[in-house]
Design an enzyme around this catalytic site. Structure first.
Site, PDB file in Angstrom:
ATOM      1  N   ASP A   2       0.805  -1.207   0.000  1.00 33.95           N
ATOM      2  CA  ASP A   2       0.000   0.000   0.000  1.00 33.95           C
ATOM      3  C   ASP A   2       0.845   1.268   0.000  1.00 33.95           C
ATOM      4  O   ASP A   2       1.889   1.313   0.627  1.00 33.95           O
ATOM      5  CB  ASP A   2      -0.854  -0.028   1.283  1.00 33.95           C
ATOM      6  CG  ASP A   2      -2.248   0.435   1.017  1.00 33.95           C
ATOM      7  OD1 ASP A   2      -2.613   0.506  -0.160  1.00 33.95           O
ATOM      8  OD2 ASP A   2      -2.939   0.752   1.978  1.00 33.95           O
ATOM      9  N   GLY A   3       0.329   2.283  -0.643  1.00 30.91           N
ATOM     10  CA  GLY A   3       0.936   3.616  -0.527  1.00 30.91           C
ATOM     11  C   GLY A   3       1.604   4.126  -1.798  1.00 30.91           C
ATOM     12  O   GLY A   3       2.201   5.200  -1.779  1.00 30.91           O
ATOM     13  N   ARG A  15       0.282   8.872 -10.311  1.00 23.91           N
ATOM     14  CA  ARG A  15       0.198   7.668  -9.475  1.00 23.91           C
ATOM     15  C   ARG A  15       1.020   6.513 -10.032  1.00 23.91           C
ATOM     16  O   ARG A  15       1.641   5.753  -9.292  1.00 23.91           O
ATOM     17  CB  ARG A  15      -1.270   7.221  -9.354  1.00 23.91           C
ATOM     18  CG  ARG A  15      -2.137   8.150  -8.526  1.00 23.91           C
ATOM     19  CD  ARG A  15      -3.585   7.665  -8.537  1.00 23.91           C
ATOM     20  NE  ARG A  15      -3.707   6.321  -8.012  1.00 23.91           N
ATOM     21  CZ  ARG A  15      -3.770   6.017  -6.708  1.00 23.91           C
ATOM     22  NH1 ARG A  15      -3.740   6.973  -5.815  1.00 23.91           N
ATOM     23  NH2 ARG A  15      -3.884   4.774  -6.317  1.00 23.91           N
ATOM     24  N   GLU A  49     -11.136  -5.735  -6.117  1.00 26.22           N
ATOM     25  CA  GLU A  49     -11.743  -4.395  -6.080  1.00 26.22           C
ATOM     26  C   GLU A  49     -10.956  -3.385  -6.912  1.00 26.22           C
ATOM     27  O   GLU A  49     -11.479  -2.341  -7.292  1.00 26.22           O
ATOM     28  CB  GLU A  49     -11.840  -3.903  -4.621  1.00 26.22           C
ATOM     29  CG  GLU A  49     -12.832  -4.673  -3.741  1.00 26.22           C
ATOM     30  CD  GLU A  49     -12.332  -6.059  -3.297  1.00 26.22           C
ATOM     31  OE1 GLU A  49     -11.094  -6.280  -3.265  1.00 26.22           O
ATOM     32  OE2 GLU A  49     -13.173  -6.934  -3.016  1.00 26.22           O
ATOM     33  N   ASN A  50      -9.678  -3.694  -7.174  1.00 24.08           N
ATOM     34  CA  ASN A  50      -8.853  -2.736  -7.929  1.00 24.08           C
ATOM     35  C   ASN A  50      -9.331  -2.521  -9.361  1.00 24.08           C
ATOM     36  O   ASN A  50      -8.962  -1.540 -10.008  1.00 24.08           O
ATOM     37  CB  ASN A  50      -7.371  -3.170  -7.956  1.00 24.08           C
ATOM     38  CG  ASN A  50      -6.647  -2.959  -6.639  1.00 24.08           C
ATOM     39  OD1 ASN A  50      -5.674  -3.645  -6.339  1.00 24.08           O
ATOM     40  ND2 ASN A  50      -7.099  -2.011  -5.832  1.00 24.08           N
ATOM     41  N   TRP A  51     -10.188  -3.404  -9.880  1.00 26.44           N
ATOM     42  CA  TRP A  51     -10.716  -3.210 -11.243  1.00 26.44           C
ATOM     43  C   TRP A  51     -11.520  -1.916 -11.341  1.00 26.44           C
ATOM     44  O   TRP A  51     -11.738  -1.396 -12.427  1.00 26.44           O
ATOM     45  CB  TRP A  51     -11.601  -4.385 -11.661  1.00 26.44           C
ATOM     46  CG  TRP A  51     -10.874  -5.681 -11.861  1.00 26.44           C
ATOM     47  CD1 TRP A  51     -10.983  -6.799 -11.099  1.00 26.44           C
ATOM     48  CD2 TRP A  51      -9.938  -6.005 -12.905  1.00 26.44           C
ATOM     49  NE1 TRP A  51     -10.171  -7.800 -11.591  1.00 26.44           N
ATOM     50  CE2 TRP A  51      -9.521  -7.332 -12.687  1.00 26.44           C
ATOM     51  CE3 TRP A  51      -9.399  -5.292 -13.984  1.00 26.44           C
ATOM     52  CZ2 TRP A  51      -8.596  -7.973 -13.520  1.00 26.44           C
ATOM     53  CZ3 TRP A  51      -8.480  -5.931 -14.816  1.00 26.44           C
ATOM     54  CH2 TRP A  51      -8.094  -7.254 -14.572  1.00 26.44           C
ATOM     55  N   ARG A 176      -5.866  -2.091   8.001  1.00 25.97           N
ATOM     56  CA  ARG A 176      -7.007  -2.850   7.469  1.00 25.97           C
ATOM     57  C   ARG A 176      -6.491  -4.121   6.807  1.00 25.97           C
ATOM     58  O   ARG A 176      -5.328  -4.202   6.430  1.00 25.97           O
ATOM     59  CB  ARG A 176      -7.702  -2.017   6.378  1.00 25.97           C
ATOM     60  CG  ARG A 176      -8.839  -1.185   6.867  1.00 25.97           C
ATOM     61  CD  ARG A 176      -9.418  -0.357   5.740  1.00 25.97           C
ATOM     62  NE  ARG A 176      -8.599   0.820   5.483  1.00 25.97           N
ATOM     63  CZ  ARG A 176      -7.927   1.074   4.369  1.00 25.97           C
ATOM     64  NH1 ARG A 176      -7.962   0.244   3.361  1.00 25.97           N
ATOM     65  NH2 ARG A 176      -7.222   2.175   4.249  1.00 25.97           N
ATOM     66  N   SER A 178      -8.416  -5.571   4.151  1.00 21.78           N
ATOM     67  CA  SER A 178      -8.803  -5.369   2.748  1.00 21.78           C
ATOM     68  C   SER A 178      -8.990  -6.677   1.967  1.00 21.78           C
ATOM     69  O   SER A 178      -8.427  -6.835   0.876  1.00 21.78           O
ATOM     70  CB  SER A 178      -7.796  -4.466   2.031  1.00 21.78           C
ATOM     71  OG  SER A 178      -7.740  -3.210   2.655  1.00 21.78           O
TER      72      SER A 178
HETATM   73  C1  FPP Z   1      -1.587  -0.147  -3.646  1.00 22.51           C
HETATM   74  O1  FPP Z   1      -1.189   1.228  -3.584  1.00 22.51           O
HETATM   75  C2  FPP Z   1      -0.892  -0.815  -4.722  1.00 22.51           C
HETATM   76  C3  FPP Z   1      -1.490  -1.427  -5.773  1.00 22.51           C
HETATM   77  C4  FPP Z   1      -2.952  -1.464  -5.949  1.00 22.51           C
HETATM   78  C5  FPP Z   1      -0.708  -2.063  -6.842  1.00 22.51           C
HETATM   79  C6  FPP Z   1       0.556  -2.743  -6.415  1.00 22.51           C
HETATM   80  C7  FPP Z   1       1.341  -3.030  -7.632  1.00 22.51           C
HETATM   81  C8  FPP Z   1       2.677  -2.925  -7.761  1.00 22.51           C
HETATM   82  C9  FPP Z   1       3.575  -2.619  -6.634  1.00 22.51           C
HETATM   83  C10 FPP Z   1       3.338  -3.105  -9.085  1.00 22.51           C
HETATM   84  C11 FPP Z   1       3.033  -4.351  -9.837  1.00 22.51           C
HETATM   85  C12 FPP Z   1       3.192  -5.597  -9.066  1.00 22.51           C
HETATM   86  C13 FPP Z   1       4.162  -6.529  -9.216  1.00 22.51           C
HETATM   87  C14 FPP Z   1       4.122  -7.767  -8.410  1.00 22.51           C
HETATM   88  C15 FPP Z   1       5.256  -6.382 -10.155  1.00 22.51           C
HETATM   89  P1  FPP Z   1      -2.276   2.338  -3.862  1.00 22.51           P
HETATM   90  O2  FPP Z   1      -2.278   2.627  -5.305  1.00 22.51           O
HETATM   91  O3  FPP Z   1      -3.578   1.911  -3.285  1.00 22.51           O
HETATM   92  O4  FPP Z   1      -1.691   3.552  -3.066  1.00 22.51           O
HETATM   93  P2  FPP Z   1      -2.511   4.610  -2.205  1.00 22.51           P
HETATM   94  O5  FPP Z   1      -3.181   3.843  -1.097  1.00 22.51           O
HETATM   95  O6  FPP Z   1      -1.442   5.515  -1.709  1.00 22.51           O
HETATM   96  O7  FPP Z   1      -3.468   5.269  -3.139  1.00 22.51           O
END
Ligand code: FPP
Length: 222
Positions: A2-3, A15, A49-51, A176, A178
């Site tokens: 996360d982050g 992002r 949920e990321n979709w 969380r 999640s």
């Molecule tokens: C959560 O951060 C991160 C993700 C939804 C994607 C994670 C993917 C990668 C690190 C790259 C691809 C993966 C691999 C295994 C090569 P966020 O976008 O929710 O950040 P935020 O909470 O700060 O908005």
């Protein structure tokens, strides 16, 4: 992991730049985990949920994933890492599915660390799928109701071939779960690291392992 988004925002970057730096953390953590003898490392790379994220962000994440798999296959293989994946893999773009299959095949015989990518993964969906399969077996008379126990359910989860996690690390200070491995983390130790994922490298990972080492695990006993 996360982050990524917040890491980028703090720097006035898009992002996707956070996700790109996040891939460097993936490389560092995977390498370190292999070196210190971790048996199984599961990375929550893309949730069910990321979709719902903007289309361009989803597309960029899929491209990063495909590139990571393509670029890292040789190194994973040289380091005796076996790559696997859990989740609704059929929902992933065809190119990602193909590359996943290639990397899995190339590393299938390795007997070192197992790196599991959770992709289009949701724990409630996983448990629901298991329940449906168990119900089907019962309906077809292949099992009776009294056969339904924890082992049977666990044997129908996507993680049936892996042990339950000992440690769950969540970055960026979020407290969380999640929808991640809800069944499997029943007795896992939780470590919440303050670092955003792009800043979560070898040192932060070793610190989390260290913290885990100090915990006393009782599994409900005394
Ligand atoms: C959560 O951060 C991160 C993700 C939804 C994607 C994670 C993917 C990668 C690190 C790259 C691809 C993966 C691999 C295994 C090569 P966020 O976008 O929710 O950040 P935020 O909470 O700060 O908005």
């Amino acid at each position: 992991m996360d982050g990524n988004g917040r890491w980028a925002k703090e720097r006035g970057l898009p992002r996707i730049e956070g996700h790109r730096q996040g891939v460097e953390s993936v490389r560092d953590v995977v390498r370190t985990a292999g070196q210190i003898g971790v048996g199984y490392l599961t990375l929550y790379a893309f949730s069910a949920e990321n979709w719902s994220r903007p289309r361009h962000e989803v597309a960029a994440l899929m491209r990063l994933l495909e590139k990571y798999l393509r670029d890292e296959t040789d190194e994973l293989h040289e380091n005796n890492v076996r790559l696997e994946a859990i989740g609704c893999l059929q929902d992933l773009p065809g190119r990602v599915q193909k590359q996943l299959q290639k990397t899995r095949q190339a590393t299938a015989q390795n007997d070192g660390m197992v790196l599991v990518l959770a992709l289009s993964y949701g724990s409630r969906r996983e448990i629901t799928d298991a329940a449906r399969e168990v119900a089907r077996l019962a309906k077809e008379g292949k099992i009776s109701i009294s056969d339904v126990n924890e082992t049977l359910i666990a044997n129908h989860l996507y993680t049936r071939d892996y042990p339950d996690p000992d440690l769950l690390i969540r970055t960026s200070g979020e407290m969380r779960i999640s929808n991640f491995l809800l069944w499997q983390i029943s007795y896992a130790e939780l470590v919440v690291a303050p670092a955003m994922w792009p800043d979560f490298r070898k040192d932060q990972f070793l610190r989390a392992i260290d913290e885990y080492g100090k915990r006393e695990r009782r599994f409900g006993g005394i």
